[in-house]
Design an enzyme around this catalytic site. Structure first.
Site, PDB file in Angstrom:
ATOM      1  N   LYS A  23       0.990  -1.057  -0.057  1.00  0.00           N
ATOM      2  CA  LYS A  23       0.027   0.019  -0.011  1.00  0.00           C
ATOM      3  C   LYS A  23       0.877   1.228   0.036  1.00  0.00           C
ATOM      4  O   LYS A  23       0.600   2.125  -0.634  1.00  0.00           O
ATOM      5  CB  LYS A  23      -0.850   0.012   1.171  1.00  0.00           C
ATOM      6  CG  LYS A  23      -1.370   1.408   1.672  1.00  0.00           C
ATOM      7  CD  LYS A  23      -2.288   1.278   2.857  1.00  0.00           C
ATOM      8  CE  LYS A  23      -1.795   1.538   4.310  1.00  0.00           C
ATOM      9  NZ  LYS A  23      -1.514   2.920   4.435  1.00  0.00           N
ATOM     10  N   ASN A  24       2.036   1.295   0.732  1.00  0.00           N
ATOM     11  CA  ASN A  24       2.766   2.297   0.998  1.00  0.00           C
ATOM     12  C   ASN A  24       3.528   2.907   0.117  1.00  0.00           C
ATOM     13  O   ASN A  24       4.461   3.824  -0.095  1.00  0.00           O
ATOM     14  CB  ASN A  24       3.037   2.406   2.430  1.00  0.00           C
ATOM     15  CG  ASN A  24       2.217   2.409   3.590  1.00  0.00           C
ATOM     16  OD1 ASN A  24       1.161   2.857   3.079  1.00  0.00           O
ATOM     17  ND2 ASN A  24       2.487   2.285   4.805  1.00  0.00           N
ATOM     18  N   ARG A  94      -3.816  10.225   3.896  1.00  0.00           N
ATOM     19  CA  ARG A  94      -2.830  10.886   4.044  1.00  0.00           C
ATOM     20  C   ARG A  94      -1.941  11.123   2.949  1.00  0.00           C
ATOM     21  O   ARG A  94      -1.427  12.276   2.721  1.00  0.00           O
ATOM     22  CB  ARG A  94      -2.117  10.307   5.148  1.00  0.00           C
ATOM     23  CG  ARG A  94      -0.662  11.028   5.814  1.00  0.00           C
ATOM     24  CD  ARG A  94      -0.398  10.760   7.010  1.00  0.00           C
ATOM     25  NE  ARG A  94       0.604  11.220   7.481  1.00  0.00           N
ATOM     26  CZ  ARG A  94       0.457  12.690   8.063  1.00  0.00           C
ATOM     27  NH1 ARG A  94      -0.450  13.106   8.387  1.00  0.00           N
ATOM     28  NH2 ARG A  94       1.719  13.416   8.691  1.00  0.00           N
ATOM     29  N   CYS A 118      -5.412   7.371   8.802  1.00  0.00           N
ATOM     30  CA  CYS A 118      -5.748   6.851  10.089  1.00  0.00           C
ATOM     31  C   CYS A 118      -5.365   7.705  11.167  1.00  0.00           C
ATOM     32  O   CYS A 118      -4.266   8.527  11.401  1.00  0.00           O
ATOM     33  CB  CYS A 118      -5.196   5.329  10.538  1.00  0.00           C
ATOM     34  SG  CYS A 118      -5.606   4.108   9.534  1.00  0.00           S
ATOM     35  N   ASP A 126       4.521  19.515   9.992  1.00  0.00           N
ATOM     36  CA  ASP A 126       5.248  20.801  10.109  1.00  0.00           C
ATOM     37  C   ASP A 126       6.749  20.488   9.471  1.00  0.00           C
ATOM     38  O   ASP A 126       7.375  21.135   8.580  1.00  0.00           O
ATOM     39  CB  ASP A 126       5.732  20.998  11.487  1.00  0.00           C
ATOM     40  CG  ASP A 126       6.023  19.736  12.345  1.00  0.00           C
ATOM     41  OD1 ASP A 126       5.416  18.431  12.139  1.00  0.00           O
ATOM     42  OD2 ASP A 126       6.704  19.928  13.366  1.00  0.00           O
ATOM     43  N   ASP A 309       3.923  -0.257  12.261  1.00  0.00           N
ATOM     44  CA  ASP A 309       2.740  -0.995  11.833  1.00  0.00           C
ATOM     45  C   ASP A 309       2.678  -2.470  12.466  1.00  0.00           C
ATOM     46  O   ASP A 309       1.848  -3.012  12.078  1.00  0.00           O
ATOM     47  CB  ASP A 309       2.811  -0.895  10.468  1.00  0.00           C
ATOM     48  CG  ASP A 309       3.175   0.212   9.926  1.00  0.00           C
ATOM     49  OD1 ASP A 309       2.053   1.154  10.050  1.00  0.00           O
ATOM     50  OD2 ASP A 309       4.168   0.752   9.147  1.00  0.00           O
TER      51      ASP A 309
HETATM   52  N1  EPU Z   1       5.483  13.775  11.921  1.00  0.00           N
HETATM   53  C1  EPU Z   1       5.547  15.285  12.351  1.00  0.00           C
HETATM   54  N2  EPU Z   1       5.806  16.283  11.408  1.00  0.00           N
HETATM   55  C2  EPU Z   1       5.816  15.801  10.152  1.00  0.00           C
HETATM   56  C3  EPU Z   1       5.879  14.439   9.760  1.00  0.00           C
HETATM   57  C4  EPU Z   1       5.828  13.457  10.562  1.00  0.00           C
HETATM   58  O1  EPU Z   1       5.213  15.391  13.680  1.00  0.00           O
HETATM   59  O2  EPU Z   1       5.989  16.744   9.449  1.00  0.00           O
HETATM   60  C5  EPU Z   1       5.540  12.700  13.032  1.00  0.00           C
HETATM   61  C6  EPU Z   1       4.279  11.942  12.396  1.00  0.00           C
HETATM   62  O3  EPU Z   1       2.881  12.346  13.201  1.00  0.00           O
HETATM   63  C7  EPU Z   1       4.539  10.642  13.238  1.00  0.00           C
HETATM   64  C8  EPU Z   1       6.140  10.742  12.913  1.00  0.00           C
HETATM   65  O4  EPU Z   1       6.531  11.832  12.854  1.00  0.00           O
HETATM   66  O5  EPU Z   1       4.229  10.533  14.435  1.00  0.00           O
HETATM   67  C9  EPU Z   1       6.541   9.772  11.730  1.00  0.00           C
HETATM   68  O6  EPU Z   1       5.572  10.052  10.645  1.00  0.00           O
HETATM   69  P1  EPU Z   1       6.182   9.717   8.850  1.00  0.00           P
HETATM   70  O7  EPU Z   1       5.834  11.192   8.471  1.00  0.00           O
HETATM   71  O8  EPU Z   1       7.362   8.998   9.100  1.00  0.00           O
HETATM   72  O9  EPU Z   1       4.743   8.924   8.815  1.00  0.00           O
HETATM   73  P2  EPU Z   1       3.904   8.700   7.667  1.00  0.00           P
HETATM   74  O10 EPU Z   1       4.674   9.092   6.418  1.00  0.00           O
HETATM   75  O11 EPU Z   1       2.615   9.603   8.021  1.00  0.00           O
HETATM   76  C10 EPU Z   1       4.054   6.323   6.894  1.00  0.00           C
HETATM   77  C11 EPU Z   1       3.180   5.205   6.602  1.00  0.00           C
HETATM   78  C12 EPU Z   1       2.585   4.625   7.916  1.00  0.00           C
HETATM   79  C13 EPU Z   1       4.021   3.976   8.464  1.00  0.00           C
HETATM   80  C14 EPU Z   1       4.856   5.007   8.826  1.00  0.00           C
HETATM   81  C15 EPU Z   1       6.165   4.610   9.219  1.00  0.00           C
HETATM   82  C16 EPU Z   1       2.180   6.063   4.623  1.00  0.00           C
HETATM   83  C17 EPU Z   1       0.760   6.469   3.766  1.00  0.00           C
HETATM   84  N3  EPU Z   1       1.977   5.795   5.926  1.00  0.00           N
HETATM   85  O12 EPU Z   1       3.362   7.311   7.540  1.00  0.00           O
HETATM   86  O13 EPU Z   1       1.808   3.588   7.547  1.00  0.00           O
HETATM   87  O14 EPU Z   1       3.613   3.430   9.784  1.00  0.00           O
HETATM   88  O15 EPU Z   1       5.079   5.907   7.544  1.00  0.00           O
HETATM   89  O16 EPU Z   1       6.902   3.951   8.291  1.00  0.00           O
HETATM   90  O17 EPU Z   1       3.097   5.634   3.534  1.00  0.00           O
HETATM   91  C18 EPU Z   1      -0.133   2.133   7.781  1.00  0.00           C
HETATM   92  O18 EPU Z   1       0.103   1.735   6.658  1.00  0.00           O
HETATM   93  O19 EPU Z   1      -1.012   1.734   8.572  1.00  0.00           O
HETATM   94  C19 EPU Z   1       0.376   3.524   8.190  1.00  0.00           C
HETATM   95  C20 EPU Z   1       0.296   4.341   8.990  1.00  0.00           C
END
Ligand code: EPU
Length: 441
Positions: A23-24, A94, A118, A126, A309
């Site tokens: 998915k990701n 997202r 989610c 930010d 995850d």
């Molecule tokens: N964060 C911030 N500010 C930002 C960016 C991130 O505070 O500007 C925080 C997030 O809120 C989180 C942490 O930093 O607490 C890590 O965030 P990250 O950006 O790495 O996660 P993401 O890109 O939102 C993706 C996957 C997630 C997976 C994580 C870790 C997608 C669409 N989602 O999330 O997948 O858990 O990376 O690898 O790619 C899932 O598939 O169920 C899922 C949540």
């Protein structure tokens, strides 16, 4: 609408699962395909709700994005005509924020609502917005409309250092930099292998992106075009769900195809607790019950650590391990939505507060010392789990409750199947093929 599962648990699950596409990666590759000239064909795209949402969203912008075969998606940005995303549809996924890259390159200006996905924490963006600004893009948030508006007067250039890891942030910075002026360097990037699959897709189309350790260096190119269809990698999160099912139900499940790099940490930890793991082919992994499981403490981490995850699924396995297992969530601030549901089934789980010296730097989310954070649980095992009437709150919690219900004796009802189906393809069919008793009602 059918939105619940009825599961009769207690059967050993046995067989082989052909994993779906990740998915990701799929979400990001479909968005990245809008940067290409002409038609792009992506293979191994899972038929999951998040993908259908994204394809619909892209269609509302005028571009072509559709399944042309079971798992083949065709994207053609030629007729892209809108630069503002629909609020309702965009806020459901997202990754919609990543549409800034193709929209800004096409229209120089674009508006995208605050991203959804989610609810596993506040999930601010930010770091991503700061990165866009450092590349010379103007970004403003309007709290009344809920939209971010960005303006790209000139090709991006310069460098940006992430203060903390961000998976989607790293990917958006890559997409924004593909056609940059000279070079863009992104430092302290996330290391998830899904990002490298996205880079391979872009490089096959003519991009010049190199990973050098934690940094990613992008030399600007003038266009992208596809010569051959691109097949995305398998979903390692799906692999972990089925692996845990194989072990906990005292069954025997093989998952394939997936290379070791994607699963190494999970395999190491599974071996440590006494779970059966065997490599049965180049990219094929067998998970089975070998001996009573022992407890283990884990801390979630960005790759190459133990993925956030996986921890919800892992918690069910730990209900059957001898002793106390700590699960400490470092990446998201609210990923224990499944705990109360497991407790209803007889699990003994308590929140705990491990001492962390410098929480602001230890946690990957933005830690607020004035807020109460519940970042760890202790799972006591082994405990008898019984059936229950359960509700899914987020995607990975969904698979967690399904695992618990497939393990527990008796009939469980799980509400919120559509949340699980945001990320799992043919879940009912796959479970049934392993001998599990599940139906959607
Ligand atoms: N964060 C911030 N500010 C930002 C960016 C991130 O505070 O500007 C925080 C997030 O809120 C989180 C942490 O930093 O607490 C890590 O965030 P990250 O950006 O790495 O996660 P993401 O890109 O939102 C993706 C996957 C997630 C997976 C994580 C870790 C997608 C669409 N989602 O999330 O997948 O858990 O990376 O690898 O790619 C899932 O598939 O169920 C899922 C949540």
């Amino acid at each position: 609408m059918e939105d619940a599962y009825i599961i009769r648990g207690g059967k050993p699950l046995k067989g082989t699962i052909k994993l779906s596409g990740a998915k990701n990666v799929a979400l990001k590759a479909v968005i990245a395909a809008l940067l290409f000239d002409g038609v792009v064909t992506l293979k191994n795209i899972p038929r999951i709700r998040d993908i259908f949402e994204l394809l619909h969203l892209i269609q509302t912008l005028g571009a072509r994005a559709e399944f042309t075969d079971t798992n083949t998606v065709l994207v053609d940005s030629t007729k892209l005509k809108e630069n503002k995303l629909d609020f309702l549809h965009a806020s459901k996924i997202r990754a919609s924020f990543m549409l800034f890259a193709p929209l800004l390159y096409r229209f120089k200006e674009a508006s995208i609502p605050n991203p959804g996905g989610c609810r596993i924490g506040a999930r601010p963006i930010d770091r991503i917005v700061n990165g866009m600004k450092d590349l010379g893009i103007k970004v403003e948030y309007n709290s009344e409309t809920g939209y971010y508006k960005a303006l790209m007067d000139d090709k991006p250039f310069g460098d940006y250092t992430f203060i903390k890891s961000s998976h989607t942030g790293t990917e958006l910075m890559i997409l924004l930099s593909v056609f940059c002026k000279d070079t863009v360097t992104i430092r302290n990037t996330a290391l998830e292998p899904e990002i490298d699959d996205l880079i391979s897709f872009l490089n096959e189309g003519g991009a010049n992106i190199k990973r050098i350790g934690n940094d990613i260096v992008i030399q600007g190119v003038t266009s992208l075009s596809q010569k051959n269809p691109y097949t995305i990698v398998s979903d390692r999160n799906e692999a972990v769900t089925f692996a845990i099912l194989g072990i906990i139900t005292k069954g025997d499940v093989t998952v394939e195809p997936l290379s070791e790099n994607y699963l190494k940490t999970f395999i190491d930890v599974t071996k440590k607790i006494g779970g059966g793991v065997e490599k049965t082919g180049d990219n094929s992994w067998r998970f089975y019950y070998k001996s009573p499981l022992s407890s283990l403490d884990i801390v979630t981490d960005p790759h190459p650590g133990f993925m956030t995850d996986w921890q919800p699924n892992w918690a069910v396995l730990m209900t059957q391990a001898m002793g106390k297992s700590l699960i400490h969530e470092r990446v998201f601030e609210n990923r224990f939505s499944y705990v109360d549901e497991l407790i209803k089934m007889g699990a003994k789980i308590e929140y705990s507060s491990p001492v962390v010296e410098n929480p602001e730097s230890f946690y990957i989310f933005n830690y607020d010392k004035n807020k109460e954070h519940k970042q760890a649980i202790t799972v006591y095992g082994p405990q008898h789990l019984h059936n229950g009437v359960l509700t899914i709150a987020d995607l990975r919690a969904g698979a967690t409750l399904a695992i618990a219900a497939l393990f527990a004796e008796g009939e469980s009802v799980i509400n919120g199947a559509s949340i699980l189906e945001r990320g799992y393809e043919n879940f009912v069919e796959k479970i049934t093929s392993l001998g599990g008793d599940i139906k959607k009602v």
